[in-house]
Design an enzyme around this catalytic site. Structure first.
Site, mmCIF file in Angstrom:
data_model
loop_
_atom_site.group_PDB
_atom_site.id
_atom_site.type_symbol
_atom_site.label_atom_id
_atom_site.label_comp_id
_atom_site.label_asym_id
_atom_site.label_seq_id
_atom_site.Cartn_x
_atom_site.Cartn_y
_atom_site.Cartn_z
ATOM 1 N N HIS A 176 8.023 -26.735 -1.411
ATOM 2 C CA HIS A 176 7.380 -27.866 -2.078
ATOM 3 C C HIS A 176 6.176 -27.419 -2.912
ATOM 4 O O HIS A 176 5.373 -28.235 -3.342
ATOM 5 C CB HIS A 176 6.970 -28.910 -1.034
ATOM 6 C CG HIS A 176 8.162 -29.477 -0.319
ATOM 7 N ND1 HIS A 176 8.715 -30.694 -0.618
ATOM 8 C CD2 HIS A 176 8.948 -28.934 0.648
ATOM 9 C CE1 HIS A 176 9.776 -30.897 0.146
ATOM 10 N NE2 HIS A 176 9.935 -29.839 0.927
ATOM 11 N N GLU A 232 0.822 -1.208 0.000
ATOM 12 C CA GLU A 232 0.000 0.000 0.000
ATOM 13 C C GLU A 232 0.856 1.258 0.000
ATOM 14 O O GLU A 232 0.417 2.315 -0.449
ATOM 15 C CB GLU A 232 -0.914 0.018 1.236
ATOM 16 C CG GLU A 232 -2.348 -0.288 0.899
ATOM 17 C CD GLU A 232 -3.307 -0.199 2.071
ATOM 18 O OE1 GLU A 232 -4.410 -0.715 1.916
ATOM 19 O OE2 GLU A 232 -2.971 0.367 3.131
ATOM 20 N N LYS A 292 -14.253 0.144 -3.662
ATOM 21 C CA LYS A 292 -15.311 0.543 -2.724
ATOM 22 C C LYS A 292 -16.442 1.251 -3.467
ATOM 23 O O LYS A 292 -17.620 0.973 -3.236
ATOM 24 C CB LYS A 292 -14.746 1.500 -1.669
ATOM 25 C CG LYS A 292 -13.846 0.837 -0.647
ATOM 26 C CD LYS A 292 -13.522 1.835 0.449
ATOM 27 C CE LYS A 292 -12.383 1.356 1.311
ATOM 28 N NZ LYS A 292 -11.864 2.387 2.197
HETATM 29 O O1 PA5 Z 1 -3.499 1.221 5.819
HETATM 30 C C1 PA5 Z 1 -4.661 1.605 5.779
HETATM 31 O O2 PA5 Z 1 -4.951 2.778 5.997
HETATM 32 C C2 PA5 Z 1 -5.791 0.652 5.453
HETATM 33 O O3 PA5 Z 1 -5.384 -0.635 5.243
HETATM 34 C C3 PA5 Z 1 -6.774 0.636 6.586
HETATM 35 O O4 PA5 Z 1 -6.136 0.173 7.740
HETATM 36 C C4 PA5 Z 1 -7.975 -0.258 6.273
HETATM 37 O O5 PA5 Z 1 -8.540 0.112 5.048
HETATM 38 C C5 PA5 Z 1 -9.004 -0.147 7.370
HETATM 39 O O6 PA5 Z 1 -9.419 1.187 7.499
HETATM 40 P P1 PA5 Z 1 -10.158 1.676 8.789
HETATM 41 O O7 PA5 Z 1 -9.276 1.461 9.959
HETATM 42 O O8 PA5 Z 1 -10.440 3.113 8.543
HETATM 43 O O9 PA5 Z 1 -11.425 0.869 8.903
#
Ligand code: PA5
Length: 445
Positions: free
Chosen positions: A306, A285, A420
């Site tokens: 394996h 990310e 989303k």
């Molecule tokens: O790194 C990030 O920001 C995301 O992976 C969030 O942790 C994830 O989308 C969950 O978001 P939230 O904590 O707002 O529900």
């Protein structure tokens, strides 16, 4: 103590890259330290191991003790950065079979990280008649997966204990001021913990996001923070020869530049599997944007030798491996001698499993290097809360540096919104009408 061993990658890239990248690492590191780079308002995690809310930390311990005393299970609701770190630490330090073990701490179930109906049913059934509590974690407070799961478990708690008593079993970890979860916590009187404004989800394991479930599992969170603080100090050192985060960031960047587009994080400990999942999110990310970024993959050795071993040894040469190597195991086992020796294994009799695992590791490193796969070895200490604190901070810091070396913002995730929006349109969420018509048209073809 973390050491980076580069002997299994040196022949793939010329060594002067370290000196060449040092000035850029210095700039990147300064941006992290001062929060004045791209996305700098999300660098609160950089000084967090020393500079955290001590009162809240004490409250986490009190809440964990209460959950341990009144619950047989804790349901942790969260997705992405809101659960991976906690799950990684708990599996590493308490076992991937934690819930099956005899123990004085509650079982821990992770939910709200998918939309599977069967998975939901299973956890509801497993929690079933037991006394349980819920820790719902969402920085935004609006993420669909955890919000939906919370509806189910809130309802279960309210039916079991009544609304008022149920509220005392719900712990909400969210923004200090905004979001639907914060409003609900205020309205219903849930105990609330704060995800700091300046810490993004994937960098939040050392905030209440990770610390509450980790403490409930019985892990020493003081030691976890102490390990992170030690590594934080090391990471301030502006010398590539002694700063492991600089070395790792520089080496993986150079390998990427030389065409190695996939990084496989491998460990020879099954307990590390979810730490690798956490690492994949952290790097994927943070770096994967603007058509750039290493693809982070993971492997669990020797099991995956394996299955993935063939590809790694002889498939397309666009990979490198980063091997996390732990010190001596906490529990020792020695292979027994067998008079009949029908399996021909007496050459291993009297040898420890650690010794065998180490030889396997060295054999793998040499074979993969020979097959054209460079290896970075990250040598860490014996698995413990302190060591894991070091590992977490080390990867976070290296990730921030890596993002800046790539010239991307390591602290945003604009791409996550695409699915989303589509999902909301297809679910008839008000406001998405136009988009829905378009998508339905596309789905016809
Ligand atoms: O790194 C990030 O920001 C995301 O992976 C969030 O942790 C994830 O989308 C969950 O978001 P939230 O904590 O707002 O529900």
């Amino acid at each position: 103590m973390i050491q980076i061993r580069l002997s299994h990658m040196q022949r793939f890239i010329p060594l002067p890259y370290k000196a060449a990248l040092a000035p850029r690492l210095r700039i990147a590191s300064n941006h992290l330290q001062h929060g004045d780079g791209v996305g700098g308002s999300f660098t609160g995690w950089v000084h967090l191991p020393a500079d955290y809310d001590k009162d809240e930390f004490a409250r986490i311990k009190t809440a964990a003790a209460k959950i341990q005393s009144d619950s047989k299970a804790l349901v942790v609701i969260g997705i992405g950065g809101s659960y991976l770190g906690a799950r990684g630490v708990i599996e590493c330090l308490c076992s991937p079979n934690y819930n099956l073990k005899k123990k004085n701490t509650p079982n821990i179930y992770f939910i709200g990280n998918n939309l599977s109906s069967d998975y939901l049913s299973e956890i509801r059934e497993l929690v079933g008649d037991q006394d349980f509590s819920v820790n719902v974690i969402s920085k935004s407070g609006t993420t669909t997966e955890p919000a939906v799961a919370f509806r189910f478990f809130r309802r279960m708690l309210e039916e079991k204990y009544g609304k008022e008593a149920a509220a005392k079993r719900i712990y909400a970890t969210t923004d200090h001021a905004k979001g639907a979860l914060k409003s609900m916590a205020d309205q219903e009187g849930y105990e609330a913990f704060v995800v700091p404004d300046d810490v993004g989800g994937r960098y939040s394991v050392l905030t209440p996001v990770g610390l509450l479930p980790i403490a409930v599992a019985g892990v020493d969170i003081d030691q976890l923070m102490a390990g992170a603080e030690t590594m934080m100090e090391i990471c301030t050192k502006e010398d590539i020869e002694i700063n492991p985060a600089w070395q790792y960031a520089a080496t993986r960047y150079e390998l990427y530049r030389c065409g190695k587009k996939i990084e496989i994080l491998a460990a020879f400990e099954p307990a590390f599997r979810f730490m690798a999942e956490w690492w994949k999110q952290l790097f994927g990310e943070s770096e994967g944007k603007e058509n750039k970024g290493l693809f982070p993959a993971s492997a669990e050795f020797t099991a995956d030798l394996h299955s993935m071993g063939q590809y790694i040894q002889q498939g397309e040469r666009h990979l490198f491996e980063t091997v996390v190597r732990f010190g001596e195991s906490v529990h020792q086992n020695t292979v027994p001698f067998d008079e009949a020796n029908n399996d021909g294994l007496n050459f291993l009799a009297g040898k420890s499993m650690d010794y065998i695992n180490t030889q396997a590791m060295d054999g793998v490193l040499l074979a993969h290097e020979e097959g054209g796969v460079p290896n970075i070895v990250i040598q860490v200490g014996q698995m413990s809360a302190f060591t894991l604190g070091e590992v977490i901070y080390f990867f976070e810091y290296a990730c921030g540096l890596s993002g800046y070396l790539l010239d991307v913002n390591p602290f945003d995730q604009p791409g996550v919104e695409a699915y989303k929006k589509n999902m909301f349109a297809l679910l008839y969420k008000p406001g998405y009408e136009e988009m829905r018509t378009e998508l339905l048209e596309k789905l016809k073809h």
